[in-house]
Design a protein around this motif. Structure first.
Motif, short mmCIF file in Angstrom:
data_model
loop_
_atom_site.label_atom_id
_atom_site.label_comp_id
_atom_site.label_asym_id
_atom_site.label_seq_id
_atom_site.Cartn_x
_atom_site.Cartn_y
_atom_site.Cartn_z
N VAL A 5 23.79 1.96 5.10
CA VAL A 5 23.99 3.32 5.58
C VAL A 5 22.61 3.92 5.86
O VAL A 5 21.73 3.86 5.01
CB VAL A 5 24.72 4.19 4.54
N VAL A 6 22.45 4.48 7.04
CA VAL A 6 21.24 5.22 7.39
C VAL A 6 21.69 6.64 7.72
O VAL A 6 22.45 6.84 8.67
CB VAL A 6 20.49 4.59 8.58
N ALA A 7 21.26 7.59 6.91
CA ALA A 7 21.66 8.97 7.11
C ALA A 7 20.45 9.82 7.47
O ALA A 7 19.41 9.71 6.83
CB ALA A 7 22.32 9.52 5.84
N GLN A 8 20.60 10.62 8.50
CA GLN A 8 19.56 11.55 8.92
C GLN A 8 20.07 12.95 8.64
O GLN A 8 21.12 13.35 9.16
CB GLN A 8 19.26 11.37 10.40
N TYR A 9 19.34 13.67 7.80
CA TYR A 9 19.71 15.02 7.41
C TYR A 9 18.61 15.98 7.87
O TYR A 9 17.42 15.65 7.81
CB TYR A 9 19.81 15.16 5.89
N ARG A 10 19.03 17.18 8.25
CA ARG A 10 18.06 18.23 8.58
C ARG A 10 18.58 19.55 8.03
O ARG A 10 19.75 19.89 8.21
CB ARG A 10 17.83 18.34 10.08
N CYS A 11 17.69 20.27 7.34
CA CYS A 11 18.04 21.56 6.77
C CYS A 11 17.03 22.61 7.24
O CYS A 11 15.99 22.27 7.81
CB CYS A 11 18.07 21.49 5.25
N GLU A 12 17.33 23.85 6.96
CA GLU A 12 16.40 24.94 7.27
C GLU A 12 15.19 24.83 6.34
O GLU A 12 15.32 24.37 5.20
CB GLU A 12 17.09 26.29 7.06
N PRO A 13 14.02 25.27 6.79
CA PRO A 13 12.81 25.20 5.96
C PRO A 13 13.00 25.86 4.58
O PRO A 13 12.46 25.37 3.59
CB PRO A 13 11.76 25.93 6.79
N ALA A 14 13.77 26.90 4.51
CA ALA A 14 13.98 27.59 3.23
C ALA A 14 14.74 26.73 2.22
O ALA A 14 14.65 26.97 1.01
CB ALA A 14 14.74 28.89 3.46
N VAL A 41 14.91 7.59 -0.26
CA VAL A 41 14.89 8.92 0.35
C VAL A 41 13.51 9.10 0.99
O VAL A 41 12.50 8.90 0.34
CB VAL A 41 15.12 10.01 -0.70
N HIS A 42 13.50 9.48 2.26
CA HIS A 42 12.25 9.67 2.99
C HIS A 42 12.22 11.08 3.57
O HIS A 42 13.25 11.59 4.02
CB HIS A 42 12.15 8.69 4.17
N SER A 43 11.04 11.67 3.61
CA SER A 43 10.87 12.89 4.40
C SER A 43 10.33 12.43 5.75
O SER A 43 9.50 11.52 5.82
CB SER A 43 9.92 13.87 3.73
N GLY A 49 11.93 19.80 7.08
CA GLY A 49 13.36 19.91 6.78
C GLY A 49 14.17 18.69 7.16
O GLY A 49 15.39 18.70 7.04
N ALA A 50 13.50 17.61 7.60
CA ALA A 50 14.22 16.39 8.00
C ALA A 50 14.04 15.30 6.96
O ALA A 50 12.93 15.07 6.47
CB ALA A 50 13.74 15.92 9.36
N PHE A 51 15.14 14.63 6.65
CA PHE A 51 15.15 13.55 5.66
C PHE A 51 15.86 12.34 6.25
O PHE A 51 16.79 12.48 7.05
CB PHE A 51 15.88 13.98 4.39
N LEU A 52 15.44 11.17 5.83
CA LEU A 52 16.09 9.92 6.23
C LEU A 52 16.45 9.18 4.95
O LEU A 52 15.60 8.98 4.09
CB LEU A 52 15.13 9.07 7.07
N LEU A 53 17.72 8.81 4.82
CA LEU A 53 18.17 8.04 3.67
C LEU A 53 18.53 6.64 4.14
O LEU A 53 19.19 6.47 5.17
CB LEU A 53 19.42 8.67 3.04
N TYR A 54 18.06 5.65 3.40
CA TYR A 54 18.40 4.26 3.68
C TYR A 54 19.09 3.74 2.43
O TYR A 54 18.52 3.76 1.35
CB TYR A 54 17.17 3.42 4.00
N GLU A 55 20.34 3.29 2.61
CA GLU A 55 21.14 2.80 1.49
C GLU A 55 21.70 1.42 1.83
O GLU A 55 22.08 1.17 2.96
CB GLU A 55 22.33 3.73 1.24
N PRO A 82 26.36 21.36 2.40
CA PRO A 82 26.48 22.75 2.87
C PRO A 82 25.16 23.35 3.37
O PRO A 82 25.18 24.33 4.12
CB PRO A 82 26.98 23.51 1.64
N LEU A 83 24.03 22.77 2.98
CA LEU A 83 22.73 23.29 3.39
C LEU A 83 22.21 22.66 4.68
O LEU A 83 21.17 23.07 5.20
CB LEU A 83 21.71 23.07 2.27
N LEU A 84 22.91 21.67 5.19
CA LEU A 84 22.42 20.96 6.37
C LEU A 84 22.79 21.66 7.67
O LEU A 84 23.88 22.20 7.81
CB LEU A 84 22.98 19.53 6.39
N VAL A 85 21.87 21.57 8.63
CA VAL A 85 22.15 22.06 9.98
C VAL A 85 22.44 20.88 10.90
O VAL A 85 22.94 21.06 12.01
CB VAL A 85 21.00 22.91 10.54
N GLU A 86 22.12 19.67 10.42
CA GLU A 86 22.41 18.46 11.19
C GLU A 86 22.57 17.29 10.23
O GLU A 86 21.84 17.17 9.25
CB GLU A 86 21.29 18.17 12.17
N ARG A 87 23.54 16.45 10.55
CA ARG A 87 23.79 15.25 9.73
C ARG A 87 24.29 14.15 10.66
O ARG A 87 25.32 14.29 11.30
CB ARG A 87 24.85 15.57 8.67
#
Length: 95
Positions: A5-14, A41-43, A49-55, A82-87
């Protein structure tokens, strides 16, 4: 056959600190799962606000077990999502 699983997450800077800390907590629980092979877990560089998960799991069944784990529900589904703006999530099998 390993399931990835490769997940790309993006949240608001706050929300970066909460998301980062929660992903690192989720890493602990996930790595303790019997079917988990890798959970990283990678920034993302130059993307605040962007993270990359490799599982990686021993098989798809291992990933399905992960999805019903209490720590996944509490930390990922109820706290991070709930905090993500993109997944964006990609599923793959190792050849």
């Amino acid at each position: 056959m390993a399931f990835v699983v490769v997940a790309q997450y993006r949240c608001e800077p706050a929300d970066v600190e909460v998301v980062r800390d929660t992903l690192l907590k989720a890493r602990e629980g996930t790595r303790a799962e019997p079917a988990n092979l890798v959970y990283e877990v990678h920034s993302v560089v130059d993307q605040p606000g962007a993270f990359l998960l490799y599982e990686s799991y021993v098989d798809k069944g291992g990933f399905e077990a992960h999805k019903v784990a209490d720590h996944f529900r509490e930390l990922i589904v109820e706290t991070v999502w709930p905090l993500l703006v993109e997944r964006v999530v990609t599923f793959a099998e190792v050849l």
